[in-house]
Design an enzyme around this catalytic site. Sequence first.
Site, mmCIF file in Angstrom:
data_model
loop_
_atom_site.group_PDB
_atom_site.id
_atom_site.type_symbol
_atom_site.label_atom_id
_atom_site.label_comp_id
_atom_site.label_asym_id
_atom_site.label_seq_id
_atom_site.Cartn_x
_atom_site.Cartn_y
_atom_site.Cartn_z
ATOM 1 N N HIS A 109 -18.465 8.429 -31.378
ATOM 2 C CA HIS A 109 -17.371 7.812 -32.133
ATOM 3 C C HIS A 109 -16.826 8.857 -33.128
ATOM 4 O O HIS A 109 -16.710 8.613 -34.332
ATOM 5 C CB HIS A 109 -17.868 6.580 -32.875
ATOM 6 C CG HIS A 109 -16.775 5.627 -33.259
ATOM 7 N ND1 HIS A 109 -16.165 4.790 -32.366
ATOM 8 C CD2 HIS A 109 -16.172 5.378 -34.455
ATOM 9 C CE1 HIS A 109 -15.256 4.053 -32.979
ATOM 10 N NE2 HIS A 109 -15.231 4.404 -34.253
ATOM 11 N N THR A 145 -11.710 7.153 -30.380
ATOM 12 C CA THR A 145 -12.217 6.691 -31.672
ATOM 13 C C THR A 145 -11.093 6.100 -32.513
ATOM 14 O O THR A 145 -10.084 6.764 -32.782
ATOM 15 C CB THR A 145 -12.846 7.878 -32.425
ATOM 16 O OG1 THR A 145 -13.872 8.448 -31.631
ATOM 17 C CG2 THR A 145 -13.395 7.450 -33.767
ATOM 18 N N GLU A 146 -11.246 4.843 -32.915
ATOM 19 C CA GLU A 146 -10.273 4.164 -33.782
ATOM 20 C C GLU A 146 -8.844 4.264 -33.246
ATOM 21 O O GLU A 146 -7.875 4.328 -34.004
ATOM 22 C CB GLU A 146 -10.342 4.723 -35.205
ATOM 23 C CG GLU A 146 -11.736 4.694 -35.821
ATOM 24 C CD GLU A 146 -12.294 3.285 -35.990
ATOM 25 O OE1 GLU A 146 -11.499 2.362 -36.205
ATOM 26 O OE2 GLU A 146 -13.534 3.128 -35.907
ATOM 27 N N LEU A 147 -8.713 4.298 -31.927
ATOM 28 C CA LEU A 147 -7.419 4.388 -31.216
ATOM 29 C C LEU A 147 -6.623 5.640 -31.581
ATOM 30 O O LEU A 147 -5.380 5.657 -31.483
ATOM 31 C CB LEU A 147 -6.568 3.133 -31.478
ATOM 32 C CG LEU A 147 -7.163 1.785 -31.074
ATOM 33 C CD1 LEU A 147 -6.092 0.695 -31.110
ATOM 34 C CD2 LEU A 147 -7.810 1.826 -29.714
ATOM 35 N N TRP A 298 -5.312 3.202 -35.486
ATOM 36 C CA TRP A 298 -5.074 1.825 -35.911
ATOM 37 C C TRP A 298 -5.569 1.583 -37.334
ATOM 38 O O TRP A 298 -5.631 0.441 -37.786
ATOM 39 C CB TRP A 298 -5.705 0.830 -34.930
ATOM 40 C CG TRP A 298 -7.215 0.763 -34.892
ATOM 41 C CD1 TRP A 298 -8.107 1.588 -35.503
ATOM 42 C CD2 TRP A 298 -7.994 -0.212 -34.190
ATOM 43 N NE1 TRP A 298 -9.391 1.205 -35.229
ATOM 44 C CE2 TRP A 298 -9.359 0.102 -34.418
ATOM 45 C CE3 TRP A 298 -7.703 -1.304 -33.389
ATOM 46 C CZ2 TRP A 298 -10.412 -0.641 -33.867
ATOM 47 C CZ3 TRP A 298 -8.745 -2.039 -32.849
ATOM 48 C CH2 TRP A 298 -10.082 -1.709 -33.086
#
Length: 484
Positions: A109, A145-147, A298
Amino acid sequence: MTAICFYFQIHQPNRLKNYRFFDIGNDHYYYDDFANDDIITRIAHRSYLPANEMLLDIIKEHGKKFKVAFSISGVALEQLEQYVPEFIDSMKELAATGCVEFLSETYAHSLASLEDPEEFIAQVKAHDEKIYQLFGLKPKVFRNTELIYSDDIAAMVQSMGFKGAITDGAKHILGWKSPNYLYNAASAPKLKLLLKNSKLSDDISFRFSNPEWESYPLTADKYMDWIAALPQEEQLVNLFMNYETFGELQPQSSGIFEFMKALPRFAADRNIQFWSPSEVISKLKPVSELNVPTPISWADEARDTSAWLGNMLQQEAVKKLYSIGERVRLCQDKRIKLDWNYLQASDHFFYMSTKHSSDGNVHSHYSPYGSPYTAFTNYMNVLSDFMIRVEAQYPAEIDNEELNALLLTIKNQEKEIQALNREVELMRNNIVKDLTGDFVEEEKAEEKKPVKKACKKAPAKKAEPKAAKKAPAKKAAAKKKTTK
C-alpha cells in the site's frame, strides 16, 4: 439501464512503536505488536466479519445479480492471517460464490508508483501472487494505493497486462464531464478507467448516520431513486469506499447493514444492476480519453498527492526511504525485505501531514501520534536504523553504477552456476544409468568393434610366409643352370 459497481478497500499498516534516537543501532524491531493486534482484531469483529456475513446473505438471496470488488493490501492480509484467521476463511467463502472480484494493488500500500517504478512493478506482482495463493483468483483490474493515478502510472499499469484501472472522478480533471461513464487513458488507450462517484459514495461512507445532514435518514428506496434519476445515457455509478464504512465509520446501530441488504431489491424495481469492474470493462465502451498529467487520488479536498507529499517533512522521509530501494532489492536478508515492505506503507507519511480544517481533522483522527512532527521524528529514527542495516551489506560509498555492475555480475554468476549444476546433474544421471546396466547393449557393441579390426589385420600377416617359400625355389633353379 444503469449499473452500480461496488468496490471496497481493506488496508491496515504495521504501526511503529515509540522508537527513540538512542535505539538506533541497538534495536532492530520497530513495531507495536499490541496495537496492531488490538486495532485489526477490533475492526475485524466490528466491521470486516459482520460485513462479510452481510454480503454472503445478499448473495445467497440474489445470486449472481449482486457483485462487489475488493482491494486488500498484502500487509493487511498478513495481519489478518496472523490475528484474525477467521476473516480469511470467510473471504474464501465469498470468493467461492463467483460474485466477488479481487483487484490488484501494491503489496505494501505504498507510494512506489510515484517514486520507484521498479519497486512498483515488483510489489504489484507480489500482491497478485498473494491473492492467488489465498483465494485462487488472479486480479484483472488495477487499483493503486488510495486511487493514486496519472498518465505515467497508466502506462506502467498497461505494460503489466491489466485491461482496466479505477481512480477518483476528481473535478479538476473531469471539468464538465461526468464520472458516470467508462473512459480510457490518454497515455495508454487500451487501459479503461472507472471513476469514483464521490458524492454518492460519500453519502454512504461519511453522511449516512449524520442527523444534521439534509438527506438524513438515508433509506435504500431514496438512494435508488437518486441513481434512477440520473440522465439515461449515464449508465455507470462507481461506489468506492473503505470497508470500515460498515460497522466502524457507520456503526451497526445506524442501520447501515439493513440499508445494504435492501439495496438489491429496490435496484431490481428500477432495472438497476450490480456489476464487477471486469464486467463493466467487458460490457461498456469508453466515451472518451482522460488526460491526467499530474497524479490524483481520492484523499482530501484537493484530490491530489498532498496528503502524503504536501510538506517538507513528508518529502524528506519519502526521498530518504526510496534512496535505498536499489540496495534493498539486492539484499537476500528476509528481515530487511519484510521491514522494507512495512516501512513503505503510505500511512506513515499520512500521519506527517500539517494540513488544517477538515483535511487536518481526518489526518489527526487516524494518526496514533500527538503531532505530525512526532510522527516524522519517530519514523526517521526507525528509518535511520534500517538504513544502517542496509548499508552494512551495501555501503553508501558504492554508487548506483557500481551496484548495477555488481548486480549484473551476480546474475551472470548465477546463470553460470545453474549451467554447471545442469551439467553435473546430467553426469550424475549417466553414472546412475551405467551402474544400473542401462548401457549394457552399448558396451557389447563396443566390445565387438576391436575384434573386427583384428580379423582384418590377420591375412596381412599370413602373406609374408608364402613369399618366403617361393624365394628358395628360384635360387635352386639358378644352381642347376650353373652346373650344366
